[in-house]
Design a protein around this motif. Structure first.
Motif, PDB file in Angstrom:
ATOM      1  N   LEU A 142       0.819  -1.219   0.000  1.00 11.03           N
ATOM      2  CA  LEU A 142       0.000   0.000   0.000  1.00 11.03           C
ATOM      3  C   LEU A 142       0.845   1.258   0.000  1.00 11.03           C
ATOM      4  CD1 LEU A 142      -2.759   1.460   0.276  1.00 11.03           C
ATOM      5  CD2 LEU A 142      -2.534   1.172   2.756  1.00 11.03           C
ATOM      6  N   PHE A 143       1.994   1.232   0.708  1.00  8.53           N
ATOM      7  CA  PHE A 143       2.798   2.449   0.889  1.00  8.53           C
ATOM      8  C   PHE A 143       4.090   2.449   0.057  1.00  8.53           C
ATOM      9  CE2 PHE A 143       0.614   1.668   5.025  1.00  8.53           C
ATOM     10  CZ  PHE A 143      -0.282   2.726   4.942  1.00  8.53           C
ATOM     11  N   ARG A 144       4.163   1.622  -0.952  1.00 10.20           N
ATOM     12  CA  ARG A 144       5.421   1.519  -1.697  1.00 10.20           C
ATOM     13  C   ARG A 144       5.779   2.809  -2.439  1.00 10.20           C
ATOM     14  NH1 ARG A 144       1.778  -1.788  -4.400  1.00 10.20           N
ATOM     15  NH2 ARG A 144       1.317  -1.264  -6.587  1.00 10.20           N
ATOM     16  N   ALA A 145       4.806   3.683  -2.689  1.00  9.22           N
ATOM     17  CA  ALA A 145       5.080   4.958  -3.364  1.00  9.22           C
ATOM     18  C   ALA A 145       4.842   6.132  -2.424  1.00  9.22           C
ATOM     19  CB  ALA A 145       4.205   5.096  -4.607  1.00  9.22           C
ATOM     20  N   SER A 146       4.935   5.899  -1.103  1.00 12.22           N
ATOM     21  CA  SER A 146       4.582   6.931  -0.119  1.00 12.22           C
ATOM     22  C   SER A 146       5.788   7.403   0.686  1.00 12.22           C
ATOM     23  CB  SER A 146       3.492   6.399   0.822  1.00 12.22           C
ATOM     24  OG  SER A 146       2.330   6.055   0.125  1.00 12.22           O
ATOM     25  N   ALA A 147       6.876   7.664   0.015  1.00 12.03           N
ATOM     26  CA  ALA A 147       8.105   8.072   0.706  1.00 12.03           C
ATOM     27  C   ALA A 147       7.972   9.425   1.380  1.00 12.03           C
ATOM     28  CB  ALA A 147       9.276   8.088  -0.275  1.00 12.03           C
ATOM     29  N   ALA A 148       6.986  10.242   1.006  1.00 12.07           N
ATOM     30  CA  ALA A 148       6.823  11.571   1.599  1.00 12.07           C
ATOM     31  C   ALA A 148       5.872  11.561   2.789  1.00 12.07           C
ATOM     32  CB  ALA A 148       6.311  12.555   0.544  1.00 12.07           C
ATOM     33  N   LEU A 149       5.146  10.477   3.010  1.00  5.89           N
ATOM     34  CA  LEU A 149       4.131  10.441   4.059  1.00  5.89           C
ATOM     35  C   LEU A 149       4.777  10.533   5.441  1.00  5.89           C
ATOM     36  CD1 LEU A 149       0.972   9.993   4.104  1.00  5.89           C
ATOM     37  CD2 LEU A 149       1.501   7.676   4.878  1.00  5.89           C
ATOM     38  N   HIS A 150       4.373  11.519   6.256  1.00  6.59           N
ATOM     39  CA  HIS A 150       4.935  11.656   7.599  1.00  6.59           C
ATOM     40  C   HIS A 150       3.908  11.424   8.705  1.00  6.59           C
ATOM     41  CE1 HIS A 150       3.070  15.605   8.184  1.00  6.59           C
ATOM     42  NE2 HIS A 150       3.688  16.091   7.129  1.00  6.59           N
ATOM     43  N   THR A 151       2.613  11.388   8.367  1.00  2.00           N
ATOM     44  CA  THR A 151       1.584  11.168   9.378  1.00  2.00           C
ATOM     45  C   THR A 151       0.586  10.132   8.871  1.00  2.00           C
ATOM     46  OG1 THR A 151       1.763  13.427  10.223  1.00  2.00           O
ATOM     47  CG2 THR A 151      -0.264  12.240  10.723  1.00  2.00           C
ATOM     48  N   LEU A 152       0.464   9.027   9.620  1.00  2.97           N
ATOM     49  CA  LEU A 152      -0.465   7.957   9.261  1.00  2.97           C
ATOM     50  C   LEU A 152      -1.334   7.649  10.472  1.00  2.97           C
ATOM     51  CD1 LEU A 152      -1.549   5.717   7.435  1.00  2.97           C
ATOM     52  CD2 LEU A 152       0.381   4.290   8.161  1.00  2.97           C
ATOM     53  N   VAL A 153      -2.631   7.874  10.346  1.00  7.91           N
ATOM     54  CA  VAL A 153      -3.565   7.661  11.444  1.00  7.91           C
ATOM     55  C   VAL A 153      -4.560   6.567  11.043  1.00  7.91           C
ATOM     56  CG1 VAL A 153      -5.266   8.704  12.984  1.00  7.91           C
ATOM     57  CG2 VAL A 153      -3.315  10.051  12.169  1.00  7.91           C
ATOM     58  N   LEU A 154      -4.509   5.461  11.778  1.00  8.53           N
ATOM     59  CA  LEU A 154      -5.373   4.309  11.535  1.00  8.53           C
ATOM     60  C   LEU A 154      -6.179   3.956  12.777  1.00  8.53           C
ATOM     61  CD1 LEU A 154      -2.718   2.262   9.574  1.00  8.53           C
ATOM     62  CD2 LEU A 154      -4.952   2.890   8.645  1.00  8.53           C
ATOM     63  N   LYS A 155      -6.363   4.885  13.654  1.00  9.77           N
ATOM     64  CA  LYS A 155      -7.022   4.588  14.924  1.00  9.77           C
ATOM     65  C   LYS A 155      -8.503   4.276  14.735  1.00  9.77           C
ATOM     66  CE  LYS A 155      -7.988   9.391  16.348  1.00  9.77           C
ATOM     67  NZ  LYS A 155      -7.745  10.395  17.392  1.00  9.77           N
ATOM     68  N   GLU A 156      -9.004   3.479  15.670  1.00 12.70           N
ATOM     69  CA  GLU A 156     -10.415   3.116  15.714  1.00 12.70           C
ATOM     70  C   GLU A 156     -10.870   2.442  14.435  1.00 12.70           C
ATOM     71  OE1 GLU A 156     -12.922   6.239  17.289  1.00 12.70           O
ATOM     72  OE2 GLU A 156     -11.235   7.033  18.443  1.00 12.70           O
ATOM     73  N   ASN A 157     -10.092   1.437  14.014  1.00 15.83           N
ATOM     74  CA  ASN A 157     -10.485   0.530  12.957  1.00 15.83           C
ATOM     75  C   ASN A 157     -10.650  -0.856  13.568  1.00 15.83           C
ATOM     76  OD1 ASN A 157     -10.480   1.604   9.920  1.00 15.83           O
ATOM     77  ND2 ASN A 157      -9.009   2.817  11.085  1.00 15.83           N
ATOM     78  N   GLN A 158     -10.518  -1.900  12.772  1.00 16.32           N
ATOM     79  CA  GLN A 158     -10.673  -3.266  13.247  1.00 16.32           C
ATOM     80  C   GLN A 158      -9.459  -4.117  12.887  1.00 16.32           C
ATOM     81  OE1 GLN A 158     -14.479  -4.802  11.888  1.00 16.32           O
ATOM     82  NE2 GLN A 158     -15.530  -2.892  12.423  1.00 16.32           N
ATOM     83  N   LEU A 159      -8.293  -3.486  12.876  1.00 14.44           N
ATOM     84  CA  LEU A 159      -7.061  -4.197  12.532  1.00 14.44           C
ATOM     85  C   LEU A 159      -6.752  -5.250  13.591  1.00 14.44           C
ATOM     86  CD1 LEU A 159      -4.903  -1.134  11.425  1.00 14.44           C
ATOM     87  CD2 LEU A 159      -5.965  -2.848   9.933  1.00 14.44           C
ATOM     88  N   ARG A 160      -6.559  -6.473  13.149  1.00 15.27           N
ATOM     89  CA  ARG A 160      -6.251  -7.576  14.063  1.00 15.27           C
ATOM     90  C   ARG A 160      -4.799  -8.021  13.961  1.00 15.27           C
ATOM     91  NH1 ARG A 160     -11.425  -8.411  12.161  1.00 15.27           N
ATOM     92  NH2 ARG A 160     -13.034  -8.642  13.765  1.00 15.27           N
ATOM     93  N   ALA A 161      -4.173  -7.749  12.843  1.00 18.54           N
ATOM     94  CA  ALA A 161      -2.785  -8.163  12.631  1.00 18.54           C
ATOM     95  C   ALA A 161      -2.155  -7.268  11.573  1.00 18.54           C
ATOM     96  CB  ALA A 161      -2.713  -9.629  12.212  1.00 18.54           C
ATOM     97  N   LEU A 162      -0.848  -7.162  11.628  1.00 20.26           N
ATOM     98  CA  LEU A 162      -0.079  -6.401  10.640  1.00 20.26           C
ATOM     99  C   LEU A 162       1.065  -7.256  10.141  1.00 20.26           C
ATOM    100  CD1 LEU A 162       0.130  -2.966  12.496  1.00 20.26           C
ATOM    101  CD2 LEU A 162      -1.346  -3.504  10.552  1.00 20.26           C
ATOM    102  N   ASP A 163       1.373  -7.136   8.861  1.00 20.07           N
ATOM    103  CA  ASP A 163       2.525  -7.849   8.305  1.00 20.07           C
ATOM    104  C   ASP A 163       3.805  -7.105   8.658  1.00 20.07           C
ATOM    105  OD1 ASP A 163       0.847  -9.724   7.138  1.00 20.07           O
ATOM    106  OD2 ASP A 163       0.693  -8.581   5.259  1.00 20.07           O
ATOM    107  N   ALA A 164       4.892  -7.839   8.775  1.00 12.77           N
ATOM    108  CA  ALA A 164       6.184  -7.222   9.077  1.00 12.77           C
ATOM    109  C   ALA A 164       6.557  -6.188   8.022  1.00 12.77           C
ATOM    110  CB  ALA A 164       7.265  -8.290   9.187  1.00 12.77           C
ATOM    111  N   SER A 165       6.102  -6.393   6.799  1.00 12.89           N
ATOM    112  CA  SER A 165       6.416  -5.462   5.707  1.00 12.89           C
ATOM    113  C   SER A 165       5.310  -4.431   5.499  1.00 12.89           C
ATOM    114  CB  SER A 165       6.627  -6.240   4.403  1.00 12.89           C
ATOM    115  OG  SER A 165       5.447  -6.964   4.057  1.00 12.89           O
TER     116      SER A 165
END
Length: 429
Positions: A142-165
């Motif tokens: 998802l973020f392979r072209a997001s080298a400029a992104l400095h703020t990522l907010v994913l709060k209050e979702n339903q994420l159960r797991a994240l990949d190491a990559s």
């Protein structure tokens, strides 16, 4: 202490802000403000149209119901907010034709999935806010072209797991908010490629443990939020890579064990919250590197609502509290759960010489070694002497006498310069 108590409470519980330290309803407020300006100028509002604001920097677009989201964006669009629509998926090709986009706000929808190609058209994106959606996973790449992104907010979702990559590509990321999800475990290498990270918020998840070496990757982490999880122990190597950590929140967990060297090397810690855990005792030497005058804990610490057993095993903590009581929040809520003679007393009351009755002295005699001045005689009968012995057991050098914490030659940690205000920092000082 009333002022300090209010400060600690607001610091660790403040949840209603969005990236940039702004209220989550800011876009709605801006929308209504500009709408009123348009009305004042005699322009009839169109409820189906998004609000468009143009400046020398580019175009900003805010869309809220009942407006219709445009199928094509102006080429100079720098800010896009599509919020409160309850979308389960984004309109196809939403970001095409807007290569200059810098901020994307998609909060308060019902997004279940994101396309791995979503961010490809906007390589200059700096802020991505996905607060309050229904995401259960992040697509690989998802973020392979997001080298400029400095703020990522994913709060209050339903994420159960994240990949190491899962965060690969975010080399400029400074603020990561994963709070309020359903994370039970985290991969060891999740932060390996985010060297610029300053703020990490993992609060209000279901984490029971963190993998060894989890914090290796960021070079200058300043704020770590782990409150509201199920952590049972704090390992000695967890914080070791982050010598410049300034704010550490561990409240509302199940911590019953803290390693003796858990805080060793934290040379700039300004705030520590260990409240509402299961701590009955702590190991000798835990506090040795904390609370040095003018050097750390300048914003205070909170040890309240733990089941402290106020016996001689807490002599290190007792002495440390005396030296740092002016920095202590919620003193009246930091009380002994036992032994029975001390039950209900505050820790600061329990350590006063005058409060030690003959019965209480007998309890201390069971846990204190013989007095170094009178081998074999046990604890002295004078309460003042007993108190002095509690606070000066062998092997417990005063914090003021601790050795330098400077790294050995050849092992110097990176120098972290004070960061400018972090956009997306949800809890500003």
């Amino acid at each position: 202490m009333g002022g300090k108590e209010a400060t600690m409470s607001s610091w660790s519980r403040e949840r209603n802000q969005s990236p940039g330290g702004l209220n989550p309803h800011l876009s709605r407020t801006v929308f209504l403000l500009l709408l009123s300006v348009a009305s004042a100028q005699g322009v009839p509002p169109d409820p189906t149209a998004c609000l468009v604001f143009q400046s020398v920097n580019g175009t900003s677009i805010t869309c809220e119901p009942p407006a219709k989201v445009p199928r094509h964006l102006p080429a100079d669009t720098i800010h896009l907010a599509v919020e409160f629509f309850n979308f389960t998926r984004l309109p196809a090709g939403l970001l095409r034709g807007a290569p200059r986009l810098q901020e994307l706000h998609l909060s308060s929808n019902r997004l279940h999935n994101l396309s791995a190609e979503l961010l490809q058209p906007v390589p200059g994106l700096k802020v991505l806010d996905l607060t309050r959606n229904a995401l259960s996973r992040l697509p690989p790449g998802l973020f392979r072209a997001s080298a400029a992104l400095h703020t990522l907010v994913l709060k209050e979702n339903q994420l159960r797991a994240l990949d190491a990559s899962g965060l690969h590509g975010l080399t400029a990321l400074r603020h990561l908010d994963l709070s309020g999800n359903q994370l039970r475990t985290l991969p060891a290498g999740l932060l390996a490629n985010v060297p610029e990270l300053r703020v990490l918020d993992l609060s209000d998840n279901q984490l029971e443990a963190l993998p060894s070496g989890f914090l290796r990757g960021p070079l200058c982490l300043e704020r770590l939020h782990l409150e509201g999880n199920r952590l049972c122990a704090l390992a000695e190597d967890l914080l070791a890579p982050q010598v410049d950590l300034r704010y550490l929140f561990l409240s509302d967990n199940k911590l019953a064990k803290v390693a003796p060297d858990a805080f060793r090397g934290l040379r700039r810690l300004d705030m520590l919250d260990l409240s509402n855990n299961s701590l009955a005792s702590v190991p000798k030497g835990l506090w040795a590197s904390l609370g040095r005058p003018t050097q750390n804990l300048q914003y205070g610490f909170d040890l309240s609502r733990n089941p402290w057993v106020c016996d001689g095993h807490l002599h290190d903590l007792f002495r440390w509290l005396v030296d740092n009581k002016e920095k202590m929040f919620f003193q009246n809520d930091t009380r002994c759960a036992g032994p029975e003679a001390f039950k209900g007393q505050t820790l600061l009351e329990a350590l006063r010489p005058a409060s030690l009755s003959s019965l209480e002295l007998s309890l201390f005699q069971k846990v204190l070694p013989p007095s170094p001045r009178a081998p074999g005689l046990g604890a002295p009968s004078d309460p003042a002497l007993a108190h002095a012995q509690v606070l000066s057991l062998p092997g417990s050098a005063s914090p003021s006498l601790q050795g330098s914490l400077s790294p050995a030659p050849g092992t110097e940690a990176p120098v972290c310069h004070p960061a400018s205000p972090i956009q997306g920092d949800t809890r500003g000082v």
